[in-house]
Scaffold this motif. Structure first.
Motif, PDB file in Angstrom:
ATOM      1  N   GLY A  32      52.116  42.277  42.895  1.00  0.00           N
ATOM      2  CA  GLY A  32      51.790  42.854  44.207  1.00  0.00           C
ATOM      3  C   GLY A  32      50.569  43.745  44.148  1.00  0.00           C
ATOM      4  N   ILE A  33      50.454  44.539  43.091  1.00  0.00           N
ATOM      5  CA  ILE A  33      49.260  45.382  42.931  1.00  0.00           C
ATOM      6  C   ILE A  33      48.018  44.512  42.779  1.00  0.00           C
ATOM      7  CG2 ILE A  33      48.121  46.990  41.346  1.00  0.00           C
ATOM      8  CD1 ILE A  33      50.884  48.308  40.967  1.00  0.00           C
ATOM      9  N   ALA A  34      48.145  43.408  42.057  1.00  0.00           N
ATOM     10  CA  ALA A  34      47.016  42.478  41.918  1.00  0.00           C
ATOM     11  C   ALA A  34      46.632  41.899  43.274  1.00  0.00           C
ATOM     12  CB  ALA A  34      47.363  41.375  40.927  1.00  0.00           C
ATOM     13  N   ALA A  35      47.616  41.568  44.118  1.00  0.00           N
ATOM     14  CA  ALA A  35      47.318  41.033  45.445  1.00  0.00           C
ATOM     15  C   ALA A  35      46.621  42.074  46.317  1.00  0.00           C
ATOM     16  CB  ALA A  35      48.599  40.545  46.121  1.00  0.00           C
ATOM     17  N   VAL A  36      47.043  43.330  46.235  1.00  0.00           N
ATOM     18  CA  VAL A  36      46.377  44.404  46.979  1.00  0.00           C
ATOM     19  C   VAL A  36      44.942  44.565  46.476  1.00  0.00           C
ATOM     20  CG1 VAL A  36      46.384  46.888  47.425  1.00  0.00           C
ATOM     21  CG2 VAL A  36      48.514  45.586  47.585  1.00  0.00           C
ATOM     22  N   ALA A  37      44.737  44.466  45.168  1.00  0.00           N
ATOM     23  CA  ALA A  37      43.384  44.564  44.609  1.00  0.00           C
ATOM     24  C   ALA A  37      42.512  43.410  45.100  1.00  0.00           C
ATOM     25  CB  ALA A  37      43.445  44.584  43.085  1.00  0.00           C
ATOM     26  N   VAL A  38      43.062  42.216  45.188  1.00  0.00           N
ATOM     27  CA  VAL A  38      42.304  41.068  45.714  1.00  0.00           C
ATOM     28  C   VAL A  38      41.990  41.295  47.189  1.00  0.00           C
ATOM     29  CG1 VAL A  38      42.419  38.599  46.247  1.00  0.00           C
ATOM     30  CG2 VAL A  38      43.146  39.435  44.013  1.00  0.00           C
ATOM     31  N   GLY A  39      42.925  41.881  47.928  1.00  0.00           N
ATOM     32  CA  GLY A  39      42.659  42.217  49.331  1.00  0.00           C
ATOM     33  C   GLY A  39      41.510  43.195  49.458  1.00  0.00           C
ATOM     34  N   ALA A  40      41.486  44.193  48.585  1.00  0.00           N
ATOM     35  CA  ALA A  40      40.380  45.163  48.596  1.00  0.00           C
ATOM     36  C   ALA A  40      39.063  44.481  48.224  1.00  0.00           C
ATOM     37  CB  ALA A  40      40.683  46.307  47.640  1.00  0.00           C
ATOM     38  N   LEU A  60      44.193  38.812  37.523  1.00  0.00           N
ATOM     39  CA  LEU A  60      44.653  40.209  37.612  1.00  0.00           C
ATOM     40  C   LEU A  60      46.161  40.321  37.394  1.00  0.00           C
ATOM     41  CD1 LEU A  60      42.570  41.628  40.599  1.00  0.00           C
ATOM     42  CD2 LEU A  60      42.303  42.139  38.170  1.00  0.00           C
ATOM     43  N   SER A  61      46.906  39.368  37.911  1.00  0.00           N
ATOM     44  CA  SER A  61      48.367  39.402  37.724  1.00  0.00           C
ATOM     45  C   SER A  61      48.732  39.272  36.259  1.00  0.00           C
ATOM     46  CB  SER A  61      49.031  38.276  38.516  1.00  0.00           C
ATOM     47  OG  SER A  61      48.839  38.456  39.888  1.00  0.00           O
ATOM     48  N   VAL A  62      48.142  38.302  35.578  1.00  0.00           N
ATOM     49  CA  VAL A  62      48.454  38.090  34.164  1.00  0.00           C
ATOM     50  C   VAL A  62      48.026  39.297  33.336  1.00  0.00           C
ATOM     51  CG1 VAL A  62      47.869  36.696  32.145  1.00  0.00           C
ATOM     52  CG2 VAL A  62      48.437  35.581  34.299  1.00  0.00           C
ATOM     53  N   VAL A  63      46.831  39.811  33.579  1.00  0.00           N
ATOM     54  CA  VAL A  63      46.338  40.971  32.825  1.00  0.00           C
ATOM     55  C   VAL A  63      47.234  42.186  33.070  1.00  0.00           C
ATOM     56  CG1 VAL A  63      44.436  42.629  32.671  1.00  0.00           C
ATOM     57  CG2 VAL A  63      43.968  40.175  32.653  1.00  0.00           C
ATOM     58  N   ALA A  64      47.599  42.420  34.328  1.00  0.00           N
ATOM     59  CA  ALA A  64      48.427  43.581  34.638  1.00  0.00           C
ATOM     60  C   ALA A  64      49.804  43.487  33.990  1.00  0.00           C
ATOM     61  CB  ALA A  64      48.564  43.726  36.151  1.00  0.00           C
TER      62      ALA A  64
END
Length: 144
Positions: A32-40, A60-64
């Protein structure tokens, strides 16, 4: 129709909300944080295509998730390891019987709790040592 930045924000916050209700072990949090980062990133770079956005989200999801798995502590040492095993905390302690042990069974009062005990027959006033805890029954032997 194209994917807008707010779609990613809705997806991200939706995954964060799901994390509160599902026992996923914090995986949805990082996705979810990765999705918010992609939104930004989509908001800052409006020309980014949906293909690049999905690739960025996956990376970003895999790295996070991998970073979190690597950085989280493997185990937590408790300062009170016997907190939920109260009977085990009495092993080795010596108590004085207030009631006799008859036919190998008796009762022992420890603090505010009365425990069922098993051990050799003994009159009230005898000092006994707790040698084991089996559920709600303490096994005792006469103390020297």
């Amino acid at each position: 129709m194209s994917i807008q930045y707010w779609h990613w924000l809705v997806l991200g916050f939706g995954l964060l909300a799901l994390e509160m209700f599902l026992p996923t072990g914090f995986i949805l949090l990082w996705i979810g944080i990765a999705a918010v980062a992609v939104g930004a990133a989509s908001w800052l770079l409006p020309g980014m295509g949906w293909e690049m956005a999905f690739v960025l989200w996956g990376v970003l999801s895999v790295v996070a998730v991998l970073a979190w798995r690597r950085l989280k502590p493997l185990s937590f040492e408790s300062d009170k390891p016997m907190l939920n095993r109260r009977g085990q905390s009495y092993v080795g302690r010596v108590f004085t019987l207030t009631e006799p042990v008859v036919n190998g069974v008796g009762k022992l009062r420890v603090d505010d709790t009365q425990w069922r005990i098993t051990g050799p027959d003994a009159p009230a006033g005898t000092q006994v040592r707790v040698v084991a805890a089996d559920g709600t029954t303490l096994r005792v032997e006469k103390a020297d």
